[in-house]
Design a protein around this motif. Sequence first.
Motif, PDB file in Angstrom:
ATOM      1  N   SER A 192       0.700  -1.163   0.063  1.00 24.58           N
ATOM      2  CA  SER A 192      -0.036  -0.112  -0.065  1.00 24.58           C
ATOM      3  C   SER A 192       0.716   1.314   0.048  1.00 24.58           C
ATOM      4  CB  SER A 192      -0.893  -0.058   1.237  1.00 24.58           C
ATOM      5  OG  SER A 192      -1.863   1.302   1.151  1.00 24.58           O
ATOM      6  N   TYR A 193       0.400   2.204  -0.565  1.00 24.11           N
ATOM      7  CA  TYR A 193       1.245   3.556  -0.740  1.00 24.11           C
ATOM      8  C   TYR A 193       0.340   4.517  -0.535  1.00 24.11           C
ATOM      9  CZ  TYR A 193      -0.664   4.914  -5.291  1.00 24.11           C
ATOM     10  OH  TYR A 193      -1.470   5.350  -6.426  1.00 24.11           O
ATOM     11  N   VAL A 194       0.878   5.936  -0.181  1.00 24.45           N
ATOM     12  CA  VAL A 194      -0.030   6.970   0.235  1.00 24.45           C
ATOM     13  C   VAL A 194       0.742   8.196  -0.452  1.00 24.45           C
ATOM     14  CG1 VAL A 194      -0.802   8.555   2.256  1.00 24.45           C
ATOM     15  CG2 VAL A 194      -0.895   6.134   2.229  1.00 24.45           C
ATOM     16  N   ARG A 195      -0.018   9.158  -0.929  1.00 23.93           N
ATOM     17  CA  ARG A 195       0.701  10.304  -1.631  1.00 23.93           C
ATOM     18  C   ARG A 195      -0.352  11.542  -1.264  1.00 23.93           C
ATOM     19  NH1 ARG A 195       1.002   8.885  -6.723  1.00 23.93           N
ATOM     20  NH2 ARG A 195       3.650   8.877  -6.711  1.00 23.93           N
ATOM     21  N   GLU A 196       0.065  12.553  -0.814  1.00 21.63           N
ATOM     22  CA  GLU A 196      -0.560  13.683  -0.513  1.00 21.63           C
ATOM     23  C   GLU A 196      -0.303  14.903  -1.512  1.00 21.63           C
ATOM     24  OE1 GLU A 196      -2.654  14.270   1.861  1.00 21.63           O
ATOM     25  OE2 GLU A 196      -2.328  12.611   3.404  1.00 21.63           O
ATOM     26  N   ARG A 221      -5.933  13.257  -0.986  1.00 23.59           N
ATOM     27  CA  ARG A 221      -5.071  12.097  -0.373  1.00 23.59           C
ATOM     28  C   ARG A 221      -5.310  10.824  -1.475  1.00 23.59           C
ATOM     29  NH1 ARG A 221      -2.763  10.636   4.604  1.00 23.59           N
ATOM     30  NH2 ARG A 221      -2.856   8.465   5.002  1.00 23.59           N
ATOM     31  N   GLU A 222      -4.187  10.487  -2.020  1.00 24.96           N
ATOM     32  CA  GLU A 222      -4.250   9.133  -2.854  1.00 24.96           C
ATOM     33  C   GLU A 222      -3.586   8.081  -2.235  1.00 24.96           C
ATOM     34  OE1 GLU A 222      -1.660   7.659  -6.129  1.00 24.96           O
ATOM     35  OE2 GLU A 222      -2.186   9.836  -6.566  1.00 24.96           O
ATOM     36  N   THR A 223      -4.233   6.988  -2.065  1.00 26.46           N
ATOM     37  CA  THR A 223      -3.812   5.669  -1.478  1.00 26.46           C
ATOM     38  C   THR A 223      -4.241   4.625  -2.725  1.00 26.46           C
ATOM     39  OG1 THR A 223      -5.836   4.833  -0.476  1.00 26.46           O
ATOM     40  CG2 THR A 223      -4.072   6.419   0.767  1.00 26.46           C
ATOM     41  N   THR A 225      -3.548   0.419  -3.263  1.00 23.67           N
ATOM     42  CA  THR A 225      -3.376  -0.922  -2.417  1.00 23.67           C
ATOM     43  C   THR A 225      -3.575  -2.026  -3.341  1.00 23.67           C
ATOM     44  OG1 THR A 225      -4.193   0.094  -0.322  1.00 23.67           O
ATOM     45  CG2 THR A 225      -3.853  -2.399  -0.195  1.00 23.67           C
ATOM     46  N   GLN A 234      -8.102   1.672  -5.182  1.00 28.59           N
ATOM     47  CA  GLN A 234      -7.463   2.919  -5.297  1.00 28.59           C
ATOM     48  C   GLN A 234      -8.351   3.945  -4.690  1.00 28.59           C
ATOM     49  OE1 GLN A 234      -4.751   2.968  -7.489  1.00 28.59           O
ATOM     50  NE2 GLN A 234      -3.950   4.724  -6.705  1.00 28.59           N
TER      51      GLN A 234
END
Length: 340
Positions: A192-196, A221-223, A225, A234
């Motif tokens: 899983s990743y997270v991007r602001e 906020r985008e995640t 997985t 998404q």
Amino acid sequence: MTSYPKDCWYVAATRDELDEVGNDFLARRIADCSVVFFRLSDGSVAALEDRCAHRPYPLSAGHREGDLVVCGYHGCTYDATGRCVRVPSQDTPPSGALVRAFPVVERGPFVWVWTGTPGGSRLRPPPATPWLHGDGWSSVGERREVAANLLLLHEHYLDLTNVFAMHPEMVPPGIEALPPLEEVEVSEVSVSYVRELPKAPLAPWEAAASGLDSAESFGRRETGTFVTPGLHQQTYTITGSDGPVFELVRTHGFTPVSPRATTVFLQISWRGDAVSPDAGAQLAAVFHEMADRDIAVLETVQRCLDEDSTPRRYVNVKADRAAVRARRILTSMVEDERGR
């Protein structure tokens, strides 16, 4: 050679697809296995290997007698457990005449099937998808066929930096590059990743679907997985000063058909404070067009791989962090199964 794990729950169909066929069959190819689905009189779903035990003929080419399946070749008849209960040419069926029955779970819009190791389904339930079960969420979906390997799809959706080249209309005004991934979390079987994103005005598609004021600026906020080999999630959240004001979840059920073909069960789910009444139609159109472009690129990548007479080593960049880890998990799962 198999390039995806068998021991996994995969989406076989949507509930609507099964309801549409009624008393007929729904035949699907899942992980190199032909499966026939049909709804029983008690409302549950049965799944059998789509081959008669007598001769290699599809059961889906036969007909039903209530909850029984009658082969269209010689009339061999099977119950929902796969046991042959009648052979018209003799008094009793041969001992051991049966076809494999597969575990099925209906959850939300999806019908999940396990075609892997018998008994293994009890150890791994299908992944939870609570956003597909109401609680303020609305959803719209479609099924697509992609002539590309399952892994290529996972890698594609774990790196959205392609949005500037492929989908520029999706980018909020003023954002010229995606920030680096804030965090990549890896477990034994998921990534899983997270991007602001910095505050920016709404893109036209965001304003049309969310009902928010296009003159204001919002954060995002985008995640992404890799939930299982059969599911990618998404999440895209538009935030105001007091928190989320519009939430969007793009769910991809990735079901391998063969090493070079994948069925995608796409669900777009949303909820928000001022959602447009026609948000469903808006989002369905936007993401259908987006999927068209994604599929064209993925099928081109698959063709290039097939054409390469000598395997090439392609480089990775920083944005590939999540995709590389997902590849390692998938590869490890396949190797474990081969070892067994």
